[in-house]
Enzyme design. Structure first.
Site, PDB file in Angstrom:
ATOM      1  N   PHE A 122     -59.274  -0.309 -24.503  1.00 12.14           N
ATOM      2  CA  PHE A 122     -59.192   0.314 -23.308  1.00 12.14           C
ATOM      3  C   PHE A 122     -57.900   1.138 -23.594  1.00 12.14           C
ATOM      4  CE2 PHE A 122     -58.150   1.675 -18.903  1.00 12.14           C
ATOM      5  CZ  PHE A 122     -59.355   2.128 -18.403  1.00 12.14           C
ATOM      6  N   ALA A 123     -57.946   2.438 -23.372  1.00 10.85           N
ATOM      7  CA  ALA A 123     -56.672   3.022 -23.996  1.00 10.85           C
ATOM      8  C   ALA A 123     -56.333   4.293 -22.969  1.00 10.85           C
ATOM      9  CB  ALA A 123     -56.969   3.654 -25.532  1.00 10.85           C
ATOM     10  N   THR A 125     -52.367   4.144 -21.768  1.00 16.91           N
ATOM     11  CA  THR A 125     -51.045   4.285 -21.970  1.00 16.91           C
ATOM     12  C   THR A 125     -50.515   5.101 -23.153  1.00 16.91           C
ATOM     13  OG1 THR A 125     -50.811   2.123 -20.700  1.00 16.91           O
ATOM     14  CG2 THR A 125     -48.875   2.883 -22.039  1.00 16.91           C
ATOM     15  N   GLY A 130     -46.106   6.839 -20.532  1.00 18.45           N
ATOM     16  CA  GLY A 130     -46.580   5.531 -19.872  1.00 18.45           C
ATOM     17  C   GLY A 130     -47.682   5.602 -19.449  1.00 18.45           C
ATOM     18  N   GLN A 335     -38.903 -27.603 -15.946  1.00 13.24           N
ATOM     19  CA  GLN A 335     -37.818 -28.506 -15.321  1.00 13.24           C
ATOM     20  C   GLN A 335     -38.321 -29.667 -15.369  1.00 13.24           C
ATOM     21  OE1 GLN A 335     -34.823 -27.684 -13.920  1.00 13.24           O
ATOM     22  NE2 GLN A 335     -34.887 -25.634 -14.596  1.00 13.24           N
ATOM     23  N   ILE A 336     -39.357 -30.288 -15.028  1.00 10.79           N
ATOM     24  CA  ILE A 336     -39.749 -31.680 -15.179  1.00 10.79           C
ATOM     25  C   ILE A 336     -40.015 -32.168 -16.463  1.00 10.79           C
ATOM     26  CG2 ILE A 336     -41.991 -33.048 -14.830  1.00 10.79           C
ATOM     27  CD1 ILE A 336     -42.610 -31.355 -12.668  1.00 10.79           C
ATOM     28  N   GLU A 362     -51.049  -4.495 -16.829  1.00 10.49           N
ATOM     29  CA  GLU A 362     -51.779  -3.729 -15.778  1.00 10.49           C
ATOM     30  C   GLU A 362     -50.894  -3.469 -14.499  1.00 10.49           C
ATOM     31  OE1 GLU A 362     -54.578  -3.003 -16.440  1.00 10.49           O
ATOM     32  OE2 GLU A 362     -55.729  -4.510 -17.451  1.00 10.49           O
TER      33      GLU A 362
END
Length: 383
Positions: A122-123, A125, A130, A335-336, A362
């Protein structure tokens, strides 16, 4: 409200989970290191019938719904966003053809894509503009019974695979955006070097160069000059894909963190005994369930939408929440695990990278907030 899954939905969920755990899992390190999804994994996805979940069986689909599609993506993204992205990028173009294309276009392009023998792209941009539909520079000029298309498209996923390309260009009949279906690798089609991105390892991202590409007059998808409307509707479905992947990554991060806390010991006791870690894991679980509720709701809307504005607004809401909270859950997991969370072997660093990248796929948060506000009627009056 019924939150239970049907037998068909449960079957698709189990099938995708089995594929993720038994096909992706053992090869995940290879995918991450090589930044490549081997062809046998893509073939296995086809064998598991994961390529055409929400489409009509008459054209090769599974005939399931978008919730089933979201359930499958959730399981794939628990392990690899790159592998899941092959399905999502393929679905973005196929959904456009399915909803806006002719019966001939559906029968011509969709069966091979759903079998993953080809992978669509799918094009929209472009480098200079942009994703601003009012500033497209790609052009389509009618020459007899053919369109001649010229332009450059940026950051296009799976552009290297054979298959159809749904591309948007300003046609010379209406001077407005129109969607065209172009066979990839046709004469005049070429690619840039592959972009080296932060995450989604295994998915391919290129610029596409269209130089005097000729397609037949009937290559138009939908109506001339109606490309922006098609884009709006289709991107809403694309956001469902991103959100479902975010849910899968968040679930994966939670599972890794919980397992670590239960098995890692400090001074002879599992670190799960520490109240601060218990609080963090509980908070992660709350966030995951909140993401799940919004994603499943969006999938239901995708199956039942009647108004383009409604699905555009709700997909933007879900996208902002799902990707942001997924990143937060991934950071909590890091962090954990502490320093272990920064090394590839323990998977968390990859989830963090993929989550950060999903925040701009998106459309970034600012774009989503603008969509939400405008659909709520919050606009600045023009004098």
């Amino acid at each position: 409200m019924d939150f239970s899954l049907s037998k068909e939905q449960q079957l698709i969920q189990r099938t995708a989970k089995d594929f993720a755990e038994n096909v992706i899992g053992p090869r995940l390190e290879e995918v991450e290191k090589t930044n490549d999804v081997p062809e046998d994994i893509i073939k296995a996805m086809a064998d598991y019938e994961l390529g055409g979940i929400p489409y009509d069986p008459e054209i090769g689909g599974a005939g399931a719904d978008y919730l089933s599609y979201a359930l499958a993506l959730e399981q794939l993204a628990r392990y690899s966003s790159g592998v899941a992205c092959i399905i999502t990028s393929n679905n973005l173009a196929m959904n456009c053809i399915n909803k806006f294309g002719t019966e001939e276009q559906k029968k011509r392009y969709m069966p091979t894509c759903m079998k993953l023998e080809e992978i669509s792209s799918f094009a929209f941009t472009e480098p200079a503009t942009g994703s601003d539909p009012k500033s497209l520079e790609t052009t389509a000029v009618l020459d007899g019974d053919e369109w001649v298309i010229n332009g450059t498209k940026r950051f296009i996923t799976s552009a290297n695979y054979p298959g159809p390309l749904v591309a948007f260009a300003i046609d010379d009949q209406t001077n407005l955006p129109t969607a065209f279906c172009i066979p990839k690798h046709c004469e005049g089609y070429s690619l840039s070097e592959r972009w080296d991105k932060i995450g989604y390892h295994g998915s391919y991202l290129y610029d596409i160069y269209l130089k005097d590409v000729r397609v037949p007059k009937d290559a138009v998808i939908g109506e001339l000059g109606k490309g922006y409307k098609i884009l709006q509707g289709n991107i809403a479905f694309g956001k469902l894909s991103i959100c479902a992947q975010s849910l899968g990554r968040a679930q994966g991060a939670l599972e890794i963190a919980q397992d670590w806390a239960m098995t890692k010991t400090r001074r002879g006791v599992p670190v799960a005994q520490y109240g601060s870690l218990q609080h963090r894991i509980a908070d992660m679980a709350i966030k995951v369930e909140a993401i799940r509720a919004m994603v499943y709701r969006l999938a239901w809307i995708a199956d039942n939408w009647t108004d383009l504005g409604d699905i555009a607004r709700e997909s933007a809401k879900t996208k902002v929440f799902a990707v942001t909270e997924c990143t937060n859950v991934a950071r909590d997991a890091m962090q954990i695990l502490s320093s272990y969370g920064t090394v590839r072997e323990y998977r968390v660093e990859g989830i963090v990278r993929d989550s950060l990248m999903s925040e701009v796929i998106e459309g970034c948060d600012d774009v989503q907030h603008a969509i939400i506000a405008s659909r709520m009627g919050v606009k600045v009056s023009k004098k």
